[in-house]
Enzyme design. Structure first.
Site, PDB file in Angstrom:
ATOM      1  N   GLU A  89      12.993  -4.411   3.878  1.00  0.00           N
ATOM      2  CA  GLU A  89      12.798  -4.014   5.276  1.00  0.00           C
ATOM      3  C   GLU A  89      13.005  -5.177   6.245  1.00  0.00           C
ATOM      4  OE1 GLU A  89      10.802  -2.946   2.858  1.00  0.00           O
ATOM      5  OE2 GLU A  89      10.929  -0.765   3.017  1.00  0.00           O
ATOM      6  N   HIS A 142      -0.416   3.884   2.631  1.00  0.00           N
ATOM      7  CA  HIS A 142       0.646   4.786   3.076  1.00  0.00           C
ATOM      8  C   HIS A 142       0.183   5.741   4.167  1.00  0.00           C
ATOM      9  CE1 HIS A 142       2.538   3.383  -0.621  1.00  0.00           C
ATOM     10  NE2 HIS A 142       3.674   3.895  -0.207  1.00  0.00           N
TER      11      HIS A 142
END
Lengths: 464, 338
Positions: free
Chosen positions: A198, A267
């Protein structure tokens, strides 16, 4: 004793699916590991393997059946020495099964239950007015997922400068199927699978935007964007200012944000307040499919970096989407979903599901709630909120984010500064709880806000 | 591979040599002036001088062509001057004035030029590396044969995003030259104390990226290596790494007492390896120029630098309204801005 085969849950947010195909027929011998059926979720077609050995005794749900609920009895497997005649009629009653698994099943899907995936469009809420489209516009029912894909495809057709990059966006067709079909149409040059890096690919995309292209960066979820947040904030958001207006960064960062279902603390986080605090970024958090489409197209055309916060639970939800050649929605314009006189409910994104449900329940209690969907969090349409509060004199905000330094805090402070004399009660906020997201179903439910909390808050501010 | 040294016979014409001398001298004198203005309180905050490293950018710019892009860290004044940005605009940015490249809103570490394809000026160590690869991505996406120079130091070379970028640049054959300006100290930490295997360019092998080590105190060696790297990229062979061994004479920033190295070490580099003196020597011994001709260049540079210092002090501070401009590329409704 025969073995019950139940409809499996094949993703964290799956509630129902299509039994696409049976690979076995009654009388076939099945060993564990055999693929006995293919099941279509809203994200993918999955193979369903047998866990036990036996002979297929009875298929109870025919192939092609849609909307089969998770944990419904779909077939019965016979153990050695049994025959189809031995199948106890009780076994065939889904009720018997449901009874044993219901508590878990209910809890697992509780917060997902509000926006039950793939409901027919007629059942979904629609706004009081459609200010974004001309009169006479026709609508079609689309999921948020489809609307997002169409928005990207339309913008990619508009200009070659737009491209999509991210993990699994191309050949896998999107981890959440948002980019389905885009690789086929636009090719590998413009729909680019990245390694799981990322930080690196975000910086690379920022460089491409400096270089004049219009990247769309898909984060598989915004949780992973924390690895890249330096590039988003220090490189993308600040360069225009640092360059005295010379060098902008026209880029869209998008992906699912906030809690999904049962995926645990790392998450499940809503980043709206983080990004909305940064000058130089624009922040969008849509609720409906129409808004997702119109706002994403707008985001791709925007000359600034735009954070586009989607929600996994909303992906499968259907709404009416205007059938227009080129449908965009300007940033900074809230949408009034419901007009009311007693209290102003301000929400956005997934928070709207609780808010609209609460508004229905409140109406039955004789409390008239005005429901405002902010849609964009930077810029914020303060005027619509303030005008409404001046009318209702009460306000409750609803979001899934953490409560400290939240968007709700910010909005409440703004109302206090701009409409203090109009308030008949403090502005209350329904937010996620001040805890990392727990995994246990009952605790997760408790950690999120709820329709009941919204109702309770409204009763508190209306003293009813 | 041995460190690339310049060929015995200079691979540059007289005019080239004079140009490199002038370009390096401009950076040297400009930086000395900046240091002076800092001491006078006219420049604030961080100010990272490039003195000693001049041959790196001048050599590589000599290998670049129109349309190539470059991006670097916060030690960026030299890069800007070398790619042709106006010394007045750079110096006025250092003093935080309206006439600066960013109209006083960027400062020493944050300047940009769309015209010269200079993309900053980045203050977060190594953040410019993936950005440099992204510039190369854009060049390739548009089918242009231009390349991107991504400059970073030996300190940045240990950051994770560098290796994420190497992987993608190699995977996608991006025309980017990773220039590691190894000045041997990451702020106060020497390469020996920060890095287990200190040959940074060799790390490219793990990604299949070609590269080499270059003597960064020798402008001709840098140019020669730069030409090879540029040719590699333009031929569509993907990225290239140049580890340029250099040395900064000054501290990391103006507030660095430089206790981590000896005065003698610095003195030795200055006396024996100075890149400007080296070119001067070639010019004189090869009878390409006379002492007087070089003095004329010195005078010319001094005038340019003095003019930039004058401009930087006379240029007004930015108007107060500037606080609220350039946050967005379009106008946000007043009421709607958070």
């Amino acid at each position: 004793m025969s073995i019950q085969i139940l409809m499996p849950a094949l993703s964290p947010t799956m509630e129902e699916g299509t039994l696409a195909k049976w690979n076995v027929k009654e009388g076939d011998t099945v060993t564990s590991g055999d693929v006995i059926a293919e099941i279509e979720t809203d994200k993918a077609t999955m193979e369903f393997e047998a866990v036990d050995e036996g002979v297929m005794g009875k298929i109870l749900v025919a192939e092609g059946t849609e909307g089969v609920k998770v944990n419904d009895l779909i077939a019965i497997l016979l153990e050695e020495g049994e025959s189809a005649d031995d199948i106890d009629s009780a076994d065939r009653s889904a009720g018997a099964v449901t009874e044993t698994v219901e508590p878990e099943a209910e809890a697992a899907s509780t917060h997902a239950a509000a926006p039950a995936a793939a409901k027919p469009a007629a059942d979904v809420p629609s706004p009081a007015a459609e200010p974004d489209v001309p009169e006479g516009t026709t609508f079609k029912s689309q999921t948020v997922r489809e609307a997002l894909r169409d928005a990207m495809a339309e913008e990619m057709r508009r200009t070659e400068d737009v491209f999509l990059m991210g993990e699994e966006v191309a050949e896998y067709q999107g981890a959440y199927k948002i980019s389905q079909g885009l690789l086929d149409e636009f090719g590998a040059k413009r729909v680019i699978d990245t390694p799981i890096t990322e930080h690196g690919f975000t910086g690379l995309a920022v460089g491409a935007a400096f270089g004049g292209l219009n990247p769309i960066v898909e984060f598989m979820t915004f949780n992973f964007a924390m690895q890249a947040i330096d590039q988003i904030i220090n490189s993308a958001a600040k360069t225009l200012y640092m360059s005295g207006g010379q060098m902008g960064c026209p880029i869209v960062f998008r992906g699912p944000n906030g809690a999904a279902a049962r995926v645990g603390a790392q998450h499940s986080q809503d980043y709206a307040a983080w990004y909305a605090s940064i000058p130089g970024l624009k922040v969008v958090q849509p609720y409906s499919a129409a808004d997702a489409k119109g706002l994403l197209k707008q985001a791709i055309r925007d000359p600034n970096p735009v954070i586009f916060l989607e929600n996994e639970i909303l992906y499968g939800k259907s709404f009416d989407v205007p059938e227009l050649e080129d449908f965009t929605i300007p940033f900074g314009k809230a949408k009034i979903w419901r007009e009311g006189t007693d209290v102003t409910l301000v929400s956005w994104g997934i928070g709207m599901t609780y808010t609209l449900e609460a508004a229905d329940a409140l109406a039955e209690m004789g409390i008239s709630a005005e429901v405002i969907d902010l849609r964009t969090l930077r810029p914020i349409d303060y005027a619509t909120v303030i005008n409404s509060v001046k009318k209702t004199n009460r306000c409750v905000t609803v979001e899934e984010g953490f409560p400290v330094a939240s968007m709700s805090n910010h909005i409440a402070a703004h109302i206090m500064a701009e409409a203090f004399d109009y308030l008949d009660a403090p502005v209350l906020s329904c937010t996620g709880k001040d805890v990392p997201m727990p995994y246990a179903a009952n605790l997760e439910k408790l950690a999120l806000t709820s329709t009941q909390e919204v109702i309770d808050a409204v009763r508190a501010v209306t003293y009813k | 591979m041995a460190t690339r040294k310049a060929a015995k016979k200079p691979n540059a014409s007289k005019d080239d040599l004079l140009q490199y001398y002038e370009d390096m001298l401009l950076i040297r004198r400009f930086e000395e002036k900046a240091g002076q203005l800092y001491g006078m309180g006219l420049i604030g905050g961080f100010c990272h001088l490039y003195i000693g490293q001049e041959a790196v950018v001048v050599g590589l710019e000599a290998a670049a062509k129109e349309g190539d892009s470059r991006v670097t860290s916060y030690r960026d004044h030299g890069h800007m001057l070398a790619c042709g940005m106006d010394p007045n605009g750079v110096m006025a940015e250092l003093t935080g004035r309206e006439g600066g490249y960013s109209r006083g809103k960027g400062g020493s570490m944050h300047m940009f030029s769309e015209e010269k394809k200079f993309y900053g000026g980045h203050g977060i160590v190594a953040a410019q590396v993936p950005i440099g690869a992204g510039l190369a991505f854009a060049n390739k996406y548009r089918g242009e044969d231009t390349v991107s120079f991504a400059y970073f130091g030996d300190g940045a070379a240990n950051q994770g995003q560098v290796y994420e970028t190497y992987n993608m640049a190699a995977l996608w054959d991006l025309p980017v030259i990773f220039v590691i300006e190894n000045n041997q100290y990451a702020m106060g930490t020497s390469v020996q104390r920060s890095t287990h295997s200190p040959s940074y360019w060799e790390r490219g092998a793990a990604f299949g990226i070609a590269g080499e080590e270059v003597d960064g105190m020798d402008v001709l060696a840098v140019k020669e290596a730069g030409e090879k790297a540029v040719a590699h990229c333009r031929a569509g062979k993907g990225p290239y790494i140049l580890e340029v061994k250099t040395y900064r004479y000054r501290g990391h920033s103006m507030s660095d007492p430089a206790k981590y190295r000896t005065r003698e070490e610095v003195q030795k580099m200055r006396e024996e390896r100075d890149p400007i003196e080296a070119v001067k020597s070639i010019l004189l011994t090869g009878s390409h120029a006379t002492e007087d001709e070089l003095k004329d260049i010195d005078k010319k540079i001094k005038a340019v630098v003095n003019e930039s210092a004058k401009f930087a002090q006379e240029s007004p501070e930015p108007a107060l309204e500037e606080l609220w401009t350039d946050i967005y590329a379009d106008e946000l409704p007043q009421e709607a801005s958070a």
